[in-house]
Design an enzyme around this catalytic site. Structure first.
Site, short mmCIF file in Angstrom:
data_model
loop_
_atom_site.label_atom_id
_atom_site.label_comp_id
_atom_site.label_asym_id
_atom_site.label_seq_id
_atom_site.Cartn_x
_atom_site.Cartn_y
_atom_site.Cartn_z
N LYS A 96 0.81 -1.23 0.00
CA LYS A 96 0.00 0.00 0.00
C LYS A 96 0.84 1.28 0.00
CE LYS A 96 -4.51 -1.43 1.57
NZ LYS A 96 -4.39 -2.86 1.95
N GLU A 118 -9.66 7.47 4.06
CA GLU A 118 -10.56 6.59 4.80
C GLU A 118 -9.83 5.28 5.01
OE1 GLU A 118 -10.69 6.70 1.47
OE2 GLU A 118 -10.32 4.54 1.24
N SER A 384 1.44 -9.87 -1.19
CA SER A 384 1.08 -8.47 -0.97
C SER A 384 1.43 -7.94 0.41
CB SER A 384 -0.40 -8.25 -1.25
OG SER A 384 -1.20 -9.08 -0.44
C1 LIG Z 1 -5.24 -3.88 1.60
C2 LIG Z 1 -4.57 -5.14 1.27
C3 LIG Z 1 -5.00 -5.95 0.19
C4 LIG Z 1 -6.21 -5.64 -0.66
O1 LIG Z 1 -6.14 -4.45 -1.35
P1 LIG Z 1 -5.90 -4.40 -2.94
O2 LIG Z 1 -6.16 -2.99 -3.29
O3 LIG Z 1 -6.85 -5.35 -3.55
O4 LIG Z 1 -4.50 -4.81 -3.17
C5 LIG Z 1 -4.28 -7.11 -0.10
N1 LIG Z 1 -3.21 -7.48 0.64
C6 LIG Z 1 -2.78 -6.73 1.69
C7 LIG Z 1 -1.60 -7.21 2.46
C8 LIG Z 1 -3.44 -5.55 2.04
O5 LIG Z 1 -3.01 -4.83 3.09
#
Ligand SMILES: *Cc1c(COP(=O)(O)O)cnc(C)c1O
Length: 400
Positions: A96, A118, A384
């Site tokens: 993020k 938000e 992610s």
């Molecule tokens: C917020 C988040 C997501 C989901 O958000 P996307 O916009 O779909 O990427 C996925 N993995 C992690 C670790 C997150 O913090």
């Protein structure tokens, strides 16, 4: 010529559409803010000075490039060549921050003094509070009252970083109410405030802008795969989709490479048909959500349905317009993964590779068991985020 046409098939057009999805469906009061951003974002992010600053911060502050790790034991188990793109090693523990860094640099060049955002689970709130501290800008994060109670560690992080966390007390006191309050704040402070959206959602130009910032993920993947396998292109790229920003980043430079199969995993929650799910492409229909035409879960008379997932980051009733188009055009494969499958996949990665993934990410890993591989397939999974924030859930649900 054909290549040019194909190149534009998955990029946003001048009106802000990906195929039938996108656009900017916003109240008139928001026009000046969104218009200013739309008119200036490409000019700003293409300036050499902007790119120098963005690249510098991604390298020295975020820790990029993130490694592309060959997961030997996982590869053996699933008969494939599995690589993990380690976004979990970014500062703050997830992808993020790639986006919040980009947006705060845009905000500064627009002359803004204050940031509003938000947050649901608090991950985007933390990434926003982080870059506000870094730039010395005022930060106001709206969060549902219920979420403030449920996500105390992230509320404490935001406060430690100097952000003001404001409780949204209307409606269900969750993400959608926080979004409404943040929008209201932006309407009332149009000249000095920038609104940082946390995924590839919202009115044009947000989905395109956020996808461009996150595209660093697949730009690095191409270089790293070339070095490790002799080809820039894998057979599969797999990523989880909440709003879709980590997937958009991991897919971006492969969208026009038809031999690369793109897999997007959504949260099935307790099961697609259980009434407790967030599997948008399985349950949703076209409609308008948070300023764009996309696919969303809704009742027959168009009321947005309350989503459910064990992972807070996938607990969203829609997907970004790029993903709606990838679904509609069959460019990406969409799969739904249950809470139970994600928990098991998270446990498996922890025990085979010594990496505890975020519960969101575990939804991407769980797709492996549905694949029929021969041993030669090159698969990249976008890792992610890291699972520290989910440890309490893992221990409770897996009875560790
Ligand atoms: C917020 C988040 C997501 C989901 O958000 P996307 O916009 O779909 O990427 C996925 N993995 C992690 C670790 C997150 O913090």
């Amino acid at each position: 010529m054909l290549a040019t046409i194909e190149t534009s098939a998955f990029t946003v057009n001048e009106q802000g559409y990906y195929g039938n999805f996108g656009g900017a469906y916003i109240p008139e009061m928001l026009y000046p803010n969104v218009e200013e951003l739309r008119d200036r974002y490409l000019g700003i992010i293409n300036e050499p000075d902007f790119q120098r600053e963005f690249d510098h911060l991604l390298r020295d502050y975020v820790g990029r490039p993130t490694p592309l790790y060959f997961a030997a034991r996982l590869s053996e188990r699933y008969k494939a060549q599995i690589y993990l793109k380690r976004e979990d090693l970014c500062h703050t523990g997830a992808h993020k921050v790639n986006n919040t860094i980009g947006q705060i640099l845009v905000a500064r060049r627009l002359g803004k003094k204050r940031i509003v955002a938000e947050t649901g689970a608090g991950q985007h709130g933390v990434a926003t509070a982080t870059v506000c501290a870094l730039m010395g800008m005022e930060c106001i994060v709206y969060m549902g009252k219920l979420d403030i109670e449920r996500q105390k560690p992230n509320v404490d992080r935001m406060k430690m970083l100097g952000a003001q966390v404001v409780a949204a007390t209307c409606g269900s006191q969750t993400l959608k109410d926080a979004t409404n309050e943040a929008m209201r704040h932006w309407i009332n402070n149009p000249t000095d405030t920038h609104y940082i959206i946390g995924s590839v959602v919202g009115p044009h130009p947000y989905p395109d802008m956020v996808a461009r910032f996150q595209s660093v993920i697949s730009a690095e993947m191409k270089r790293q795969l070339l070095e490790k396998t002799g080809s820039e292109n894998p057979d599969y790229v797999i990523a989880c989709v909440g709003g879709g920003s980590n997937a958009a980043g991991a897919f971006y430079h492969y969208l026009d490479e038809p031999t690369v199969k793109l897999v997007a995993t959504e949260a099935a929650g307790q099961g697609v048909q259980s009434g407790h799910s967030a599997a948008t492409t399985f349950l949703g229909k076209p409609g308008i959500l948070h300023g764009s035409r996309t696919i969303l879960m809704q009742t027959d008379d168009g009321q947005v349905t309350e989503p459910y997932s064990i992972s807070a980051g996938l607990d969203y009733p829609g997907i970004g317009p790029l993903h709606a188009h990838l679904f509609d055009s069959n460019r990406a494969i969409f799969a739904a993964i249950t809470d139970a499958e994600a928990l098991q996949a998270g446990l498996e990665l922890s025990r085979t590779e010594g990496i505890i993934p975020a519960l969101e990410t575990a939804h991407a890993l769980a797709y492996l068991k549905y694949m029929e591989n021969t041993g030669r397939e090159v698969i990249v999974i976008n890792l992610s985020g890291r699972g520290d924030k989910d440890l309490a859930t893992y221990s409770r649900e897996l009875a560790l």
